[in-house]
Design a protein around this motif. Structure first.
Motif, PDB file in Angstrom:
ATOM      1  N   LEU A  43      37.114  31.690  33.296  1.00 44.18           N
ATOM      2  CA  LEU A  43      37.315  32.018  34.700  1.00 44.18           C
ATOM      3  C   LEU A  43      37.560  33.514  34.906  1.00 44.18           C
ATOM      4  CD1 LEU A  43      37.433  31.058  37.562  1.00 44.18           C
ATOM      5  CD2 LEU A  43      39.814  30.359  37.223  1.00 44.18           C
ATOM      6  N   LEU A  44      38.381  34.130  34.071  1.00 45.66           N
ATOM      7  CA  LEU A  44      38.627  35.567  34.217  1.00 45.66           C
ATOM      8  C   LEU A  44      37.379  36.361  33.855  1.00 45.66           C
ATOM      9  CD1 LEU A  44      40.668  37.712  34.983  1.00 45.66           C
ATOM     10  CD2 LEU A  44      41.400  37.798  32.592  1.00 45.66           C
ATOM     11  N   SER A  45      36.672  35.891  32.858  1.00 45.99           N
ATOM     12  CA  SER A  45      35.422  36.563  32.477  1.00 45.99           C
ATOM     13  C   SER A  45      34.418  36.541  33.627  1.00 45.99           C
ATOM     14  CB  SER A  45      34.836  35.877  31.235  1.00 45.99           C
ATOM     15  OG  SER A  45      33.565  36.405  30.919  1.00 45.99           O
ATOM     16  N   ARG A  46      34.298  35.396  34.293  1.00 45.54           N
ATOM     17  CA  ARG A  46      33.373  35.296  35.438  1.00 45.54           C
ATOM     18  C   ARG A  46      33.833  36.187  36.582  1.00 45.54           C
ATOM     19  NH1 ARG A  46      33.521  28.764  35.320  1.00 45.54           N
ATOM     20  NH2 ARG A  46      32.214  28.429  33.463  1.00 45.54           N
ATOM     21  N   ALA A  47      35.134  36.208  36.819  1.00 42.81           N
ATOM     22  CA  ALA A  47      35.662  37.048  37.909  1.00 42.81           C
ATOM     23  C   ALA A  47      35.337  38.520  37.658  1.00 42.81           C
ATOM     24  CB  ALA A  47      37.177  36.843  38.032  1.00 42.81           C
ATOM     25  N   ALA A  48      35.478  38.947  36.411  1.00 46.40           N
ATOM     26  CA  ALA A  48      35.178  40.342  36.081  1.00 46.40           C
ATOM     27  C   ALA A  48      33.692  40.641  36.246  1.00 46.40           C
ATOM     28  CB  ALA A  48      35.625  40.638  34.654  1.00 46.40           C
ATOM     29  N   ARG A  49      32.841  39.720  35.842  1.00 45.52           N
ATOM     30  CA  ARG A  49      31.386  39.933  35.980  1.00 45.52           C
ATOM     31  C   ARG A  49      30.970  40.020  37.449  1.00 45.52           C
ATOM     32  NH1 ARG A  49      29.084  35.255  32.236  1.00 45.52           N
ATOM     33  NH2 ARG A  49      27.045  35.984  33.009  1.00 45.52           N
ATOM     34  N   LEU A  50      31.573  39.184  38.281  1.00 44.70           N
ATOM     35  CA  LEU A  50      31.252  39.249  39.706  1.00 44.70           C
ATOM     36  C   LEU A  50      31.775  40.535  40.328  1.00 44.70           C
ATOM     37  CD1 LEU A  50      31.763  35.591  41.026  1.00 44.70           C
ATOM     38  CD2 LEU A  50      29.639  36.775  40.461  1.00 44.70           C
ATOM     39  N   ALA A  51      32.928  41.008  39.842  1.00 39.30           N
ATOM     40  CA  ALA A  51      33.460  42.267  40.368  1.00 39.30           C
ATOM     41  C   ALA A  51      32.517  43.426  40.037  1.00 39.30           C
ATOM     42  CB  ALA A  51      34.854  42.524  39.788  1.00 39.30           C
ATOM     43  N   ARG A  52      31.946  43.396  38.835  1.00 36.13           N
ATOM     44  CA  ARG A  52      31.001  44.457  38.465  1.00 36.13           C
ATOM     45  C   ARG A  52      29.676  44.312  39.220  1.00 36.13           C
ATOM     46  NH1 ARG A  52      33.665  43.718  33.343  1.00 36.13           N
ATOM     47  NH2 ARG A  52      32.208  42.071  32.757  1.00 36.13           N
ATOM     48  N   TRP A  53      29.336  43.091  39.579  1.00 40.26           N
ATOM     49  CA  TRP A  53      28.091  42.829  40.316  1.00 40.26           C
ATOM     50  C   TRP A  53      28.220  43.244  41.779  1.00 40.26           C
ATOM     51  CZ3 TRP A  53      28.327  38.777  44.075  1.00 40.26           C
ATOM     52  CH2 TRP A  53      27.133  38.511  44.735  1.00 40.26           C
ATOM     53  N   ALA A  54      29.418  43.140  42.330  1.00 43.26           N
ATOM     54  CA  ALA A  54      29.612  43.418  43.763  1.00 43.26           C
ATOM     55  C   ALA A  54      29.150  44.830  44.116  1.00 43.26           C
ATOM     56  CB  ALA A  54      31.088  43.233  44.128  1.00 43.26           C
ATOM     57  N   GLY A  55      28.453  44.932  45.260  1.00 41.45           N
ATOM     58  CA  GLY A  55      27.949  46.237  45.684  1.00 41.45           C
ATOM     59  C   GLY A  55      27.817  46.324  47.185  1.00 41.45           C
ATOM     60  N   PRO A  56      27.107  47.325  47.679  1.00 43.96           N
ATOM     61  CA  PRO A  56      26.965  47.536  49.131  1.00 43.96           C
ATOM     62  C   PRO A  56      26.361  46.341  49.861  1.00 43.96           C
ATOM     63  CG  PRO A  56      26.243  49.463  47.916  1.00 43.96           C
ATOM     64  CD  PRO A  56      26.458  48.409  46.907  1.00 43.96           C
ATOM     65  N   ALA A  57      25.517  45.576  49.162  1.00 44.57           N
ATOM     66  CA  ALA A  57      24.847  44.452  49.828  1.00 44.57           C
ATOM     67  C   ALA A  57      25.676  43.174  49.830  1.00 44.57           C
ATOM     68  CB  ALA A  57      23.500  44.189  49.157  1.00 44.57           C
ATOM     69  N   THR A  58      26.805  43.189  49.145  1.00 48.47           N
ATOM     70  CA  THR A  58      27.651  42.002  49.058  1.00 48.47           C
ATOM     71  C   THR A  58      28.385  41.798  50.383  1.00 48.47           C
ATOM     72  OG1 THR A  58      28.006  42.482  46.712  1.00 48.47           O
ATOM     73  CG2 THR A  58      29.445  40.857  47.721  1.00 48.47           C
ATOM     74  N   ARG A  59      28.402  40.559  50.867  1.00 48.35           N
ATOM     75  CA  ARG A  59      29.043  40.253  52.142  1.00 48.35           C
ATOM     76  C   ARG A  59      30.051  39.115  51.961  1.00 48.35           C
ATOM     77  NH1 ARG A  59      27.446  44.376  52.872  1.00 48.35           N
ATOM     78  NH2 ARG A  59      26.127  45.263  54.537  1.00 48.35           N
ATOM     79  N   VAL A  94      45.586  43.940  30.560  1.00 49.37           N
ATOM     80  CA  VAL A  94      44.726  42.753  30.577  1.00 49.37           C
ATOM     81  C   VAL A  94      45.557  41.501  30.842  1.00 49.37           C
ATOM     82  CG1 VAL A  94      43.185  41.306  29.193  1.00 49.37           C
ATOM     83  CG2 VAL A  94      43.026  43.802  29.042  1.00 49.37           C
ATOM     84  N   LEU A  95      46.681  41.396  30.140  1.00 51.94           N
ATOM     85  CA  LEU A  95      47.531  40.212  30.311  1.00 51.94           C
ATOM     86  C   LEU A  95      48.127  40.160  31.712  1.00 51.94           C
ATOM     87  CD1 LEU A  95      49.257  40.202  26.805  1.00 51.94           C
ATOM     88  CD2 LEU A  95      47.514  38.621  27.652  1.00 51.94           C
ATOM     89  N   GLY A  96      48.388  41.318  32.306  1.00 54.20           N
ATOM     90  CA  GLY A  96      48.865  41.338  33.687  1.00 54.20           C
ATOM     91  C   GLY A  96      47.837  40.760  34.645  1.00 54.20           C
ATOM     92  N   PHE A  97      46.560  41.144  34.455  1.00 53.52           N
ATOM     93  CA  PHE A  97      45.497  40.568  35.278  1.00 53.52           C
ATOM     94  C   PHE A  97      45.381  39.069  35.056  1.00 53.52           C
ATOM     95  CE2 PHE A  97      43.731  44.925  35.642  1.00 53.52           C
ATOM     96  CZ  PHE A  97      43.525  44.933  37.012  1.00 53.52           C
ATOM     97  N   TRP A  98      45.493  38.658  33.789  1.00 54.70           N
ATOM     98  CA  TRP A  98      45.364  37.231  33.496  1.00 54.70           C
ATOM     99  C   TRP A  98      46.489  36.439  34.159  1.00 54.70           C
ATOM    100  CZ3 TRP A  98      48.385  33.598  30.959  1.00 54.70           C
ATOM    101  CH2 TRP A  98      47.769  32.360  30.718  1.00 54.70           C
ATOM    102  N   LEU A  99      47.723  36.967  34.130  1.00 52.02           N
ATOM    103  CA  LEU A  99      48.828  36.269  34.783  1.00 52.02           C
ATOM    104  C   LEU A  99      48.589  36.146  36.285  1.00 52.02           C
ATOM    105  CD1 LEU A  99      51.888  37.848  32.913  1.00 52.02           C
ATOM    106  CD2 LEU A  99      51.148  35.457  32.807  1.00 52.02           C
ATOM    107  N   GLY A 100      48.000  37.185  36.875  1.00 51.72           N
ATOM    108  CA  GLY A 100      47.649  37.104  38.294  1.00 51.72           C
ATOM    109  C   GLY A 100      46.621  36.024  38.556  1.00 51.72           C
ATOM    110  N   ALA A 101      45.627  35.944  37.674  1.00 48.43           N
ATOM    111  CA  ALA A 101      44.613  34.893  37.819  1.00 48.43           C
ATOM    112  C   ALA A 101      45.222  33.509  37.626  1.00 48.43           C
ATOM    113  CB  ALA A 101      43.487  35.122  36.803  1.00 48.43           C
ATOM    114  N   LEU A 102      46.173  33.397  36.703  1.00 46.51           N
ATOM    115  CA  LEU A 102      46.845  32.119  36.477  1.00 46.51           C
ATOM    116  C   LEU A 102      47.585  31.669  37.732  1.00 46.51           C
ATOM    117  CD1 LEU A 102      47.792  29.828  34.608  1.00 46.51           C
ATOM    118  CD2 LEU A 102      49.674  31.326  33.875  1.00 46.51           C
TER     119      LEU A 102
END
Length: 474
Positions: free
Chosen positions: A27-43, A113-121
């Motif tokens: 789940l965190l891996s997917r969230a990071a990939r989508l964050a990198r994918w997000a751009g000007p065309a993302t709505r 990294v662990l701080g981000f993971w705790l937030g995702a948890l």
């Protein structure tokens, strides 16, 4: 379990290893990939959710297919938004930008990294306490509003239920002194939060509550597994059909078909962090390595043997043998109630120290409190010129040892065997023991009176305890 409780110590993986596990959590891996994918065309919509038209593209970026692809992509996007990996750029336009902290997820320190993971948890745990989509749809009015009162759903109660379950799972895991290697059947975990401690044979009503709780947990652990908190074997769906038809003989049933959950090492870290935040004392092995010997000996007093040894080994690894032994011996002195247990742990710690520590032990040979354990240490290593202990020292060390065992184990079978052996080996033991100038002598003799199976010997012990208490009072 009150919030002032001290939980058993947990043995954690290193932060670097836990951070790698966090980055590998689906789940965190997917969230990071989508964050990198997000751009000007993302709505996004008003709540920050991806618009429906972009969910297929997001699912494609994640390599997801099938009926659940859009839902999984939406869940990952929500985690990205709620953890700050993606930020809203313009609410009116529905545009987004990558969060400033995104780079920390891949190039930051393990703590980042662990701080981000705790937030995702936190995000996932909140989702796990929400009714399923079908129930929400049923409760939706004509204008799209949701009537929560029709759901028979109490958010606080649901959250407390899940917290209780996870707390029990944590206790079951650390109680085995394991690194997330304890598999717990789902029915047992559900029963741990439903059945009262003093209940005998559960009633049909209680068993039905356990069954309902088990099915709730099946749904919740399916949500919690992708964040890396647990490894989960769900309830066998065929089992439900068999149960409805009453076709499965109970004695032939494989308990794993009812679901099995295992807390991962990352999950241990996450639940410990949440318990500490909630006010619990949740020690971890290795926390005392930079503390003094007094803190080490007091801190490990309530540790199970393996955890205590691991803590002591890590403490010793950071010190030279001779000064470490000197510090341990100094910390072991005292006449307070915890002193016998400190000396016991000191003796266990010194057993791990090499011959370089010998001068420290010889320095305390004439010490009334430490001379006995120093002689034991030197004799076990075959050291020459070890003076024999006086009778007074032998009896003092005996009382001190029994007092430490009482503090560590209570009225255990091992202690009973020790008590029987002492009384058998020394015919005049009690006549000597009550005279020993040790603050724990009355309590030790009273315990011997409770534990010894021979009524005559037990009576002698109680008489000796009375004399010891009278002597100390005088």
């Amino acid at each position: 379990m009150s919030d002032s409780s001290s939980l058993p110590p947990v043995r954690l993986h290193s932060e670097a290893r836990l951070a790698r596990d966090a980055l590998a959590a689906p789940l965190l891996s997917r969230a990071a990939r989508l964050a990198r994918w997000a751009g000007p065309a993302t709505r996004v919509g008003a709540g920050g959710e991806l618009v429906d038209e972009q969910l297929p593209e997001a699912a494609g970026v994640l390599g997801l297919t099938g009926d659940d692809a859009a839902a999984l992509a939406s869940e990952a996007w929500r985690v990205a938004v709620d953890t700050g990996l993606v930020e809203t750029a313009d609410e009116e336009e529905g545009t987004v930008t990558q969060g400033e902290d995104l780079a920390l997820l891949t190039s930051g320190a393990p703590q980042d990294v662990l701080g981000f993971w705790l937030g995702a948890l936190d995000v996932v745990l909140a989702d796990a306490s929400v009714p399923d989509l079908g129930d929400l749809v049923d409760a939706m009015g004509e204008e799209g509003e949701i009537d929560l009162s029709s759901l028979d759903w109490d958010p606080d109660a649901e959250s407390a239920f899940l917290d209780g379950v996870l707390g029990n799972l944590y206790l079951l895991t650390v109680g085995e002194d394991a690194l997330g290697e304890v598999s717990v059947p789902l029915p047992a975990l559900a029963a741990s939060v439903i059945l009262p401690d003093d209940m005998g044979e559960p009633t049909d009503d209680v068993l039905e509550q356990v069954s309902d709780a088990m099915m709730r947990l099946d749904d919740q652990f399916r949500l919690l597994e992708p964040i890396g908190l647990v490894e989960f074997q769900p309830v066998d769906e065929a089992l439900m059909a068999e149960a409805a038809e009453e076709s499965a003989p109970a004695d032939d049933m494989d308990v794993t078909r009812y679901g099995v959950v295992r807390l991962t090492p990352l999950g241990l870290f996450g639940l410990r962090a949440r318990l500490i935040e909630a006010g619990f004392s949740a020690p971890a092995v290795g926390e005392l390595t930079d503390k003094g010997a007094d803190t080490l000996l007091d801190g490990t007093a309530g540790f199970p043997p393996t955890a205590a040894q691991a803590e002591i080994e890590q403490w010793l690894a950071r010190r030279e043998p001779l000064p470490a032994a000197q510090e341990l011996l100094s910390a072991a002195r005292g006449a307070d109630a915890n002193a016998p247990l400190r000396r016991l742990h000191c003796q266990q710690a010194l057993a791990l120290v090499g011959a370089q520590a010998e001068p420290a032990l010889r320095d305390v040979l004439d010490d009334a409190e430490l001379g006995g354990l120093a002689r034991v240490w030197l004799s076990e290593r075959g050291a020459p010129d070890v003076p024999p202990p006086s009778e007074t020292m032998v009896f003092w060390l005996t009382i001190d040892t029994v007092a430490a065992q009482l503090a560590a184990e209570g009225n255990s079978a091992e202690l009973q065997s020790l008590v029987e052996g002492l009384a058998q080996q020394h015919s005049g033991f009690f006549d000597m023991a009550w005279r020993v100038d040790h603050p724990a002598a009355p309590d030790v003799l009273e315990a011997m009176g409770r534990l010894h199976p021979d009524k005559k010997v037990a009576k002698e012990a109680r008489k000796a305890a009375f004399k010891a208490r009278s002597q100390q009072g005088a």
